[in-house]
Design an enzyme around this catalytic site. Structure first.
Site, PDB file in Angstrom:
ATOM      1  N   GLU A 489      37.895  40.146  41.685  1.00  0.00           N
ATOM      2  CA  GLU A 489      36.774  40.694  42.444  1.00  0.00           C
ATOM      3  C   GLU A 489      35.562  40.973  41.550  1.00  0.00           C
ATOM      4  O   GLU A 489      35.068  42.091  41.446  1.00  0.00           O
ATOM      5  CB  GLU A 489      37.224  41.960  43.187  1.00  0.00           C
ATOM      6  CG  GLU A 489      38.264  41.605  44.246  1.00  0.00           C
ATOM      7  CD  GLU A 489      38.856  42.802  44.958  1.00  0.00           C
ATOM      8  OE1 GLU A 489      39.109  42.702  46.169  1.00  0.00           O
ATOM      9  OE2 GLU A 489      39.104  43.835  44.293  1.00  0.00           O
ATOM     10  N   GLU A 558      46.526  38.287  46.605  1.00  0.00           N
ATOM     11  CA  GLU A 558      46.792  39.575  47.251  1.00  0.00           C
ATOM     12  C   GLU A 558      47.060  39.311  48.720  1.00  0.00           C
ATOM     13  O   GLU A 558      46.317  38.568  49.372  1.00  0.00           O
ATOM     14  CB  GLU A 558      45.617  40.544  47.110  1.00  0.00           C
ATOM     15  CG  GLU A 558      45.424  41.095  45.717  1.00  0.00           C
ATOM     16  CD  GLU A 558      44.296  42.112  45.642  1.00  0.00           C
ATOM     17  OE1 GLU A 558      43.981  42.753  46.669  1.00  0.00           O
ATOM     18  OE2 GLU A 558      43.719  42.260  44.550  1.00  0.00           O
TER      19      GLU A 558
END
Length: 657
Positions: A489, A558
């Site tokens: 991220e 994820e």
């Protein structure tokens, strides 16, 4: 302006240039210290190399605690003297001087995080803060000290500083050897002094930082001092979803090596087309002075049996590359984690100068044209979890016993892979993954979730690249690591492309991964796609392959956010992963609840604290409570669901159509 005036102007400009560049402790034009200077991430820190240190003999190579048992190892873990301030302006600037009086200072355990140590000891050393995305220090980059909302925890704490000191005595037998100190994890950044002399500076709180202190130590009593900063400019790339802790949170130790030494090595394997016989490829770097009548002996051992060996006569200083044929070695996988002992011995005549060792495995990773991810020629399916370094008792400081408990429990729950979210783990964790058999997606300490634009900012490029490169250099000898990840991220900017290329240049045997912009990497990635989205990716890749294209493997780095009553659609997702060749599987978010065990105020027993329970702000409340297992590693209904879906075999009725 006259010629004389021009000459004077040039002369004084030249003197100013010399003054500005004479010291390695340079500052940027605005006068910021190293901890707030984007051009400086380290000073005098040693280049990253493999984590092995010299051993006494080959017998130690077979021991899981080889480093600690080496006569060339001295732990500095234990009680240090400690002083905490909220503002760098108030730090004891001369504390590193050997005659500085620290009698009134507090004691602190090393390793530990000062926020939890303070809470446990009722000291005002900051407090734990849990944040998912928001920078607790603000977002006015590149500044670290800046204005913050008045109700934030760090509104009145510009940048806490912890000053650490202790004494040590060098072991007998270390004379005429190079002496190093290694911090396995400290930060966000720290300065180091030995016996009152400034040695260096380091950022990246989750990679080993090492300094050569040979010229700073002496016989008898020595003083080591470290000044640790809660925040640095590097903190902009350490914005992971977890508790924000500071301090010397991993092991610290000294080690020594001969003047001419085996400084680094890189072991990898190339299996034949039938994945039976192997070629062991080895790069060895020697440093120091050339030794006459010397030799470098390489052995690959299975217990006491030598299965392959090679000797280089009079090896040169610098890098030596070797190829060693190995007949049908046992192959390493997560199901069959067979390890051999690689033993490197440097000799001068008949005298042994240096011995280094590494547990190694024979494996080969290939990406098939249809997108299958293969280990030793066989497609594998990732049944993984994301794992933070987190203890309910000591926070970011995780003991060897706790790490081993995690891995044993993962194996019991049929988990075969772990993503080190989102930073390099303790070096011992990779040893355990090698030993017990877990596939590792190894992630660099790179996340700027609150400011993705930094991945496009040229001034952060060096930091992105360095963090990726140093992770590869430290851990590339581990059999368990199957994928390198650029981070998490952090946007999609060009800095990540530079990082990916730098990592690939160091190790071409493993593919690269990054979810934010998979175009930079060998594997594509998504987060939290539903079943329809997963099926779409798998079916599209299959169609592309059938039309003659080579496709990338795809992984959900994820998935199945395990908060509350989660994991309900795991079976549907694995039906899709098992159907389409290009789908590798997934890593559940995440392994364990990230709660802190605290005594019940005014009562008996304990409870599990989450964000806001310490008055910390900004915080994200109970969002840290999203594990497959509870914080104390007891299992939940989610644990049993994961165990069932992740089981390596499946059953159905014989007449079931």
């Amino acid at each position: 302006m006259t010629n004389n005036m021009l000459r004077k102007s040039f002369f004084y400009s030249f003197l100013f240039f010399l003054a500005a560049t004479a010291s390695t402790w340079a500052q940027n034009p605005d006068g910021a210290e190293e901890w707030n200077n984007l051009t400086i991430s380290q000073i005098n820190r040693e280049n990253a190399v493999t984590t092995a240190i010299p051993l006494a003999n080959e017998v130690q190579a077979q021991q899981s605690t080889a480093i600690e048992n080496s006569p060339y190892y001295l732990s500095l873990n234990g009680i240090w003297k400690f002083h905490w301030v909220a503002d760098p302006k108030n730090r004891p600037a001369d504390f590193y001087k050997t005659d500085f009086n620290i009698d009134t200072w507090d004691d602190i355990n090393v390793p530990s995080v000062w926020q939890l140590e303070g809470v446990r000891k009722n000291k005002s050393w900051d407090k734990p803060l849990y944040s998912n995305i928001t920078y607790p220090f603000g977002n006015q980059w590149p500044n670290v000290i800046q204005s913050r909302p008045s109700d934030w925890s760090y509104a009145s704490m510009p940048n806490p500083v912890g000053s650490y000191r202790r004494e040590f005595t060098l072991p007998a037998g270390w004379n005429n050897r190079d002496i190093f100190v290694r911090f396995n994890g400290a930060g966000a950044g720290f300065y180091l002094w030995i016996n009152g002399q400034k040695v260096g500076y380091s950022e990246d709180s989750c990679l080993p930082a090492e300094f050569n202190i040979t010229d700073y130590v002496h016989s008898g009593n020595n003083v080591i001092a470290a000044e640790v900063y809660c925040f640095t400019d590097g903190s902009y790339l350490e914005d992971q979803d977890t508790w924000r802790f500071s301090g010397i949170h991993r092991d610290v130790f000294l080690w020594s090596a001969p003047k001419t030494q085996i400084r680094d090595f890189f072991f990898r394997t190339d299996l034949d087309e039938n994945y039976v016989n192997a070629m062991a490829l080895l790069d060895v770097e020697l440093t120091g002075e050339t030794l006459t009548a010397s030799s470098l002996e390489i052995k690959i051992k299975d217990g006491e049996q030598v299965i392959a060996q090679q000797t280089v006569t009079n090896p040169t200083i610098g890098k030596t590359s070797l190829q060693i044929a190995v007949n049908n070695p046992k192959k390493w996988t997560a199901e069959t984690p067979y390890l051999y002992d690689l033993v490197l011995t440097l000799k001068h005549g008949t005298e042994t100068i240096d011995i280094r060792t590494q547990k190694v495995g024979f494996k080969e990773i290939t990406l098939a044209k249809n997108g299958e991810f293969r280990v030793n020629g066989n497609p594998i399916l990732i049944k993984g979890v994301n794992r933070h370094d987190m203890s309910p008792l000591t926070g970011r400081t995780v003991s060897k016993e706790e790490m081993e408990t995690d891995i044993k429990l993962m194996k019991k729950l049929n988990i075969n892979a772990v993503r080190t979210s989102h930073y390099p783990n303790n070096p011992y964790f990779y040893d355990l993954c090698d030993q017990y058999g877990l596939y590792v997606l190894a992630e660099a300490n790179v996340e700027c979730h609150a400011n993705w634009g930094l991945s496009s900012e040229p001034r952060f490029r060096q930091m992105f690249v360095e963090r990726g490169e140093n992770m590869v250099k430290r851990f590339r000898n581990h059999a368990s690591i199957i994928i390198w990840s650029l981070g998490n991220e952090a946007g999609s900017g060009i800095n990540l492309d530079y990082e990916a290329k730098a990592m690939k240049a160091l190790d071409s045997t493993r593919p690269t991964h990054y979810e934010g912009n998979s175009n930079y990497c060998d594997i594509s990635s998504t987060m939290y796609y539903d079943v329809n989205g997963i099926v779409s990716i798998g079916s599209t890749r299959l169609q592309e392959f059938n039309s003659g294209k080579t496709v990338k493997p795809h992984v959900q780095c994820e998935a199945n956010h395990a908060q509350g009553n989660a994991i309900g659609n795991l079976r549907d997702e694995y039906d899709a992963y098992e159907k389409y060749p290009a789908l590798m599987g997934q890593f559940v978010w995440d392994w364990a609840d990230k709660n802190i065990e605290m005594p019940v105020p005014g009562g008996t027993g304990t409870y599990f604290a989450y964000g806001g329970d310490f008055g910390d702000k900004p915080n994200d409340g109970s969002y840290c409570t999203n594990g497959v297992v509870f914080a104390d590693r007891t299992i939940s209904a989610k644990s049993l669901e994961v165990k069932k879906i992740y089981q390596p075999v499946d059953f159905k009725l014989k007449d079931d159509k």
